[in-house]
Design a protein around this motif. Structure first.
Motif, PDB file in Angstrom:
ATOM      1  N   TRP A  95       1.023   8.210   7.420  1.00 33.07           N
ATOM      2  CA  TRP A  95       0.637   7.010   8.429  1.00 33.07           C
ATOM      3  C   TRP A  95      -0.351   6.678   8.557  1.00 33.07           C
ATOM      4  N   ILE A  96      -1.137   7.336   7.897  1.00 32.61           N
ATOM      5  CA  ILE A  96      -2.615   6.413   7.548  1.00 32.61           C
ATOM      6  C   ILE A  96      -2.549   5.663   6.861  1.00 32.61           C
ATOM      7  N   LEU A  97      -1.509   5.207   6.140  1.00 35.88           N
ATOM      8  CA  LEU A  97      -2.174   3.568   5.339  1.00 35.88           C
ATOM      9  C   LEU A  97      -1.534   2.833   6.598  1.00 35.88           C
ATOM     10  N   ALA A  98      -0.460   3.645   7.197  1.00 32.83           N
ATOM     11  CA  ALA A  98       0.056   2.317   8.082  1.00 32.83           C
ATOM     12  C   ALA A  98      -0.825   1.038   8.486  1.00 32.83           C
ATOM     13  N   GLY A  99      -2.165   1.910   9.193  1.00 32.33           N
ATOM     14  CA  GLY A  99      -3.427   0.856   9.068  1.00 32.33           C
ATOM     15  C   GLY A  99      -4.131  -0.272   8.510  1.00 32.33           C
ATOM     16  N   ALA A 100      -3.075   0.181   7.269  1.00 31.59           N
ATOM     17  CA  ALA A 100      -3.890  -0.842   6.103  1.00 31.59           C
ATOM     18  C   ALA A 100      -4.033  -2.695   6.815  1.00 31.59           C
ATOM     19  N   ALA A 101      -3.258  -3.457   7.486  1.00 34.94           N
ATOM     20  CA  ALA A 101      -3.652  -4.332   8.279  1.00 34.94           C
ATOM     21  C   ALA A 101      -4.672  -4.301   9.113  1.00 34.94           C
ATOM     22  N   LEU A 102      -5.304  -3.785   8.980  1.00 36.23           N
ATOM     23  CA  LEU A 102      -7.210  -4.273   9.305  1.00 36.23           C
ATOM     24  C   LEU A 102      -7.760  -4.217   9.004  1.00 36.23           C
ATOM     25  N   LEU A 103      -7.492  -3.882   7.507  1.00 36.96           N
ATOM     26  CA  LEU A 103      -8.279  -4.562   6.058  1.00 36.96           C
ATOM     27  C   LEU A 103      -8.700  -6.207   6.204  1.00 36.96           C
TER      28      LEU A 103
ATOM     29  N   ARG B 188      -7.961  -9.590   4.808  1.00 29.68           N
ATOM     30  CA  ARG B 188      -6.175 -10.929   3.976  1.00 29.68           C
ATOM     31  C   ARG B 188      -6.762 -10.520   2.220  1.00 29.68           C
ATOM     32  N   ARG B 189      -8.331 -11.264   2.137  1.00 27.27           N
ATOM     33  CA  ARG B 189      -8.578 -11.547   0.853  1.00 27.27           C
ATOM     34  C   ARG B 189      -9.483 -10.246   0.253  1.00 27.27           C
ATOM     35  N   HIS B 190      -9.530  -9.625   0.895  1.00 29.10           N
ATOM     36  CA  HIS B 190      -9.645  -7.659   0.328  1.00 29.10           C
ATOM     37  C   HIS B 190      -8.376  -6.943  -0.010  1.00 29.10           C
ATOM     38  N   GLN B 191      -7.301  -7.702   0.396  1.00 28.83           N
ATOM     39  CA  GLN B 191      -6.109  -6.052   0.084  1.00 28.83           C
ATOM     40  C   GLN B 191      -5.847  -5.880  -1.418  1.00 28.83           C
ATOM     41  N   ARG B 192      -5.723  -6.872  -1.742  1.00 23.68           N
ATOM     42  CA  ARG B 192      -5.578  -6.992  -3.281  1.00 23.68           C
ATOM     43  C   ARG B 192      -6.534  -5.820  -3.773  1.00 23.68           C
ATOM     44  N   ALA B 193      -7.935  -6.238  -3.948  1.00 29.97           N
ATOM     45  CA  ALA B 193      -8.766  -5.287  -4.555  1.00 29.97           C
ATOM     46  C   ALA B 193      -8.629  -3.769  -4.271  1.00 29.97           C
ATOM     47  N   TRP B 194      -8.474  -3.853  -2.690  1.00 27.15           N
ATOM     48  CA  TRP B 194      -8.354  -2.367  -2.475  1.00 27.15           C
ATOM     49  C   TRP B 194      -6.666  -1.378  -3.064  1.00 27.15           C
ATOM     50  N   LEU B 195      -5.846  -2.516  -3.417  1.00 22.12           N
ATOM     51  CA  LEU B 195      -4.453  -2.613  -4.129  1.00 22.12           C
ATOM     52  C   LEU B 195      -4.899  -1.565  -5.468  1.00 22.12           C
ATOM     53  N   VAL B 196      -5.566  -2.607  -5.839  1.00 22.15           N
ATOM     54  CA  VAL B 196      -5.784  -2.002  -7.841  1.00 22.15           C
ATOM     55  C   VAL B 196      -6.794  -0.589  -7.139  1.00 22.15           C
ATOM     56  N   ALA B 197      -7.938  -0.342  -6.263  1.00 24.79           N
ATOM     57  CA  ALA B 197      -8.462   0.761  -6.283  1.00 24.79           C
ATOM     58  C   ALA B 197      -7.443   1.733  -5.883  1.00 24.79           C
TER      59      ALA B 197
ATOM     60  N   PHE C 154       1.270  -1.324  -0.172  1.00 23.26           N
ATOM     61  CA  PHE C 154       0.087  -0.066   0.068  1.00 23.26           C
ATOM     62  C   PHE C 154       1.190   0.936  -0.023  1.00 23.26           C
ATOM     63  N   LEU C 155       2.043   1.043   0.216  1.00 18.75           N
ATOM     64  CA  LEU C 155       2.576   2.304   0.490  1.00 18.75           C
ATOM     65  C   LEU C 155       4.126   2.375  -0.543  1.00 18.75           C
ATOM     66  N   VAL C 156       3.763   1.103  -1.424  1.00 28.98           N
ATOM     67  CA  VAL C 156       4.685   1.094  -2.132  1.00 28.98           C
ATOM     68  C   VAL C 156       3.534   1.787  -3.363  1.00 28.98           C
ATOM     69  N   LEU C 157       2.380   1.354  -3.697  1.00 23.27           N
ATOM     70  CA  LEU C 157       1.675   2.462  -4.768  1.00 23.27           C
ATOM     71  C   LEU C 157       0.632   3.557  -3.895  1.00 23.27           C
ATOM     72  N   PHE C 158       1.682   4.068  -2.991  1.00 28.14           N
ATOM     73  CA  PHE C 158       0.261   5.457  -2.386  1.00 28.14           C
ATOM     74  C   PHE C 158       0.276   6.431  -3.902  1.00 28.14           C
ATOM     75  N   PRO C 159      -1.089   6.734  -3.794  1.00 29.86           N
ATOM     76  CA  PRO C 159      -1.997   7.492  -4.628  1.00 29.86           C
ATOM     77  C   PRO C 159      -1.309   8.910  -4.424  1.00 29.86           C
ATOM     78  N   GLY C 160      -0.409   9.276  -3.400  1.00 31.92           N
ATOM     79  CA  GLY C 160       0.259  10.101  -2.778  1.00 31.92           C
ATOM     80  C   GLY C 160       1.321  10.517  -4.121  1.00 31.92           C
ATOM     81  N   ALA C 161       1.785   9.690  -4.811  1.00 27.64           N
ATOM     82  CA  ALA C 161       2.791   9.527  -5.290  1.00 27.64           C
ATOM     83  C   ALA C 161       3.051  10.384  -5.940  1.00 27.64           C
ATOM     84  N   VAL C 162       1.980  10.731  -6.664  1.00 27.00           N
ATOM     85  CA  VAL C 162       1.520  12.031  -7.850  1.00 27.00           C
ATOM     86  C   VAL C 162       2.084  12.970  -7.389  1.00 27.00           C
ATOM     87  N   TRP C 163       1.826  13.584  -6.456  1.00 22.07           N
ATOM     88  CA  TRP C 163       2.776  14.715  -5.925  1.00 22.07           C
ATOM     89  C   TRP C 163       4.130  14.442  -5.355  1.00 22.07           C
TER      90      TRP C 163
END
Length: 455
Positions: A420-428, A430-439, A222-231
């Motif tokens: 630091w908000i993305l640090a909470g990705a572990a709350l998602l 596991r089976r949904h994480q790839r879908a969220w990465l695509v989003a 999630f940190l690698v594909l951080f959308p904020g990388a645009v900025w």
């Protein structure tokens, strides 16, 4: 199942209910973004009359592709498909190296969608940017002594917009690059990208140091594909995000025999960050959260000692932070900020954050704030230690938003908090994480291909 939540008992709600609640949170975030767009089209809330402006983002509509498009699609596909599995099984150091290289590749690919010149080399060379003032700095001592006097606008020697809007540390970074032979827009942009990409290492290191190795690994894609990388590529706020994340990571690792030295080092990094941007004083809740989570509140003395050395250095050199801040407030309302209504931006800012942090922001905040509230009010305990920085980041964003000193452009200004908000990705689940990465990837790709961002 949900990825390990240190110290948290298994949830008693059915997985399907969790998924439904996440989708409701996502729908609310999407409605917020949509409302911000619609209101900006109907009312003069942006301070700019050009109908091409893509409010609430500081950008303009320009559908396009570029040389970075194939690379961005390739990186996104690779991380979405292979990222979670690799994050789970790679040796730790190899994972961190892969995360950093992946983040650099993602950020550069997104920037190059706009081409080398427009996307990177020329980004920091406009009349409003730091590099426009670098050539005029011939004496650093004189710069610091006279810095505050040049903040106000409408005078012959007033600073360029971004220089006036920040303490002198930001300008000094680019002056330093120029002095060591790395002058010009291309080098400045690359330094911002390389520094900003360090968040993909610093955040997982922090989570792991707080006792949640599985959560740290989950956060990496999630940190690698951080959308904020645009900025991040390329704005100075990407650099700021990297410096602050490094400071927090050093603080989290400040245990054992070298603890005091590392705590002082963390204080130096976080103290210097306050001379990069006034708003970075709001990293204090995140740093405090790390100390509480690590049960090392006593180290705050050493952190403050490190910060004090930075403050003393700048003060003795002639720049007093509070004077600069008060002058900035006056300069802020001399410009476009006076045309940006607080009643719109106090909630439209959150729409910008949603696009910068990505759609995963909604379920992460729902889960992290819900877990924290339940732990404190019902179970009479603190939430899992590794989750405290995520909650603290939400508090910092709320404080920044209510202050009224960030009306628009927060998609880049709040990068140091969004990661630091993305640090909470572990709350998602596991089976949904790839879908969220695509989003997440789709959000970044859509923003960069449909809009031409200013920063």
């Amino acid at each position: 199942m949900t990825v390990v939540r240190t110290g948290t008992p298994p949830a008693k709600v059915r997985p399907r209910s969790f998924a439904r609640a996440d989708l409701v949170a996502l729908s609310g975030a999407a409605a917020l973004v949509g409302a911000a767009v619609v209101v900006a089209l109907v009312l003069p809330v942006t301070g700019v009359s050009d109908v091409r402006v893509a409010a609430p983002l500081f950008a303009r509509w320009l559908p396009h592709v570029g040389p970075g498009t194939p690379a961005a699609l390739l990186v996104a596909a690779a991380v979405c498909w292979f990222g979670p599995a690799l994050a789970a099984r790679l040796p730790w150091r190899r994972l961190l190296l892969s995360a950093y290289l992946g983040s650099v590749a993602w950020t550069l690919a997104l920037a190059l969608v706009d081409g080398w010149q427009r996307g990177l080399a020329a980004r920091l060379t406009t009349p409003h940017e730091y590099l426009s003032e670098v050539a005029g700095v011939t004496d650093v001592g004189a710069l610091l002594r006279g810095f505050t006097a040049r903040i106000l606008d409408f005078q012959p020697d007033s600073w360029a917009t971004h220089v006036a809007g920040h303490p002198p540390g930001a300008l000094l970074v680019f002056v330093g690059l120029d002095r060591i032979g790395l002058g010009g827009g291309a080098w400045a942009a690359l330094v911002c990208v390389l520094a900003g990409s360090a968040v993909a290492v610093a955040v997982p290191v922090t989570i792991r140091a707080l006792g949640a190795a599985d959560a740290a690994r989950t956060a990496v894609p999630f940190l690698v594909l951080f959308p904020g990388a645009v900025w991040v590529g390329a704005s100075a706020d990407g650099l700021f995000a990297g410096v602050t994340a490094a400071g927090v990571a050093v603080l989290a690792c400040a245990g054992g025999r070298a603890g005091r030295v590392l705590a002082v080092g963390a204080g130096v990094l976080l103290g210097f960050a306050c001379y990069l941007s006034y708003g970075l004083v709001l990293m204090a809740p995140i740093a405090l959260a790390v100390l509480v989570a690590a049960r090392r509140l006593g180290q705050a003395v050493w952190v403050l000692a490190g910060t004090a050395t930075v403050v003393a250095g700048f003060t003795l050199a002639g720049f007093w932070w509070l004077d600069g801040y008060h002058a900035l407030v006056e300069r802020y309302y001399q410009g476009i900020a006076s045309d940006r209504p607080y009643a719109y931006w106090v909630w439209a800012n959150l729409a910008c954050l949603t696009l910068s942090a990505g759609p995963v922001l909604a379920p992460i905040l729902r889960r992290s704030l819900g877990d924290t509230s339940r732990a404190i009010t019902t179970e009479r305990r603190l939430p899992p230690p590794w989750l405290l920085p995520t909650v603290a980041a939400a508090v910092a964003v709320l404080a920044a938003d209510l202050s009224g000193m960030s009306k628009a452009e927060v998609e880049r200004i709040w990068l140091p908090f969004a990661v630091w908000i993305l640090a909470g990705a572990a709350l998602l689940p596991r089976r949904h994480q790839r879908a969220w990465l695509v989003a997440q990837a789709v959000t970044a790709l859509a923003v960069n291909h449909l809009l031409l961002t200013t920063w």
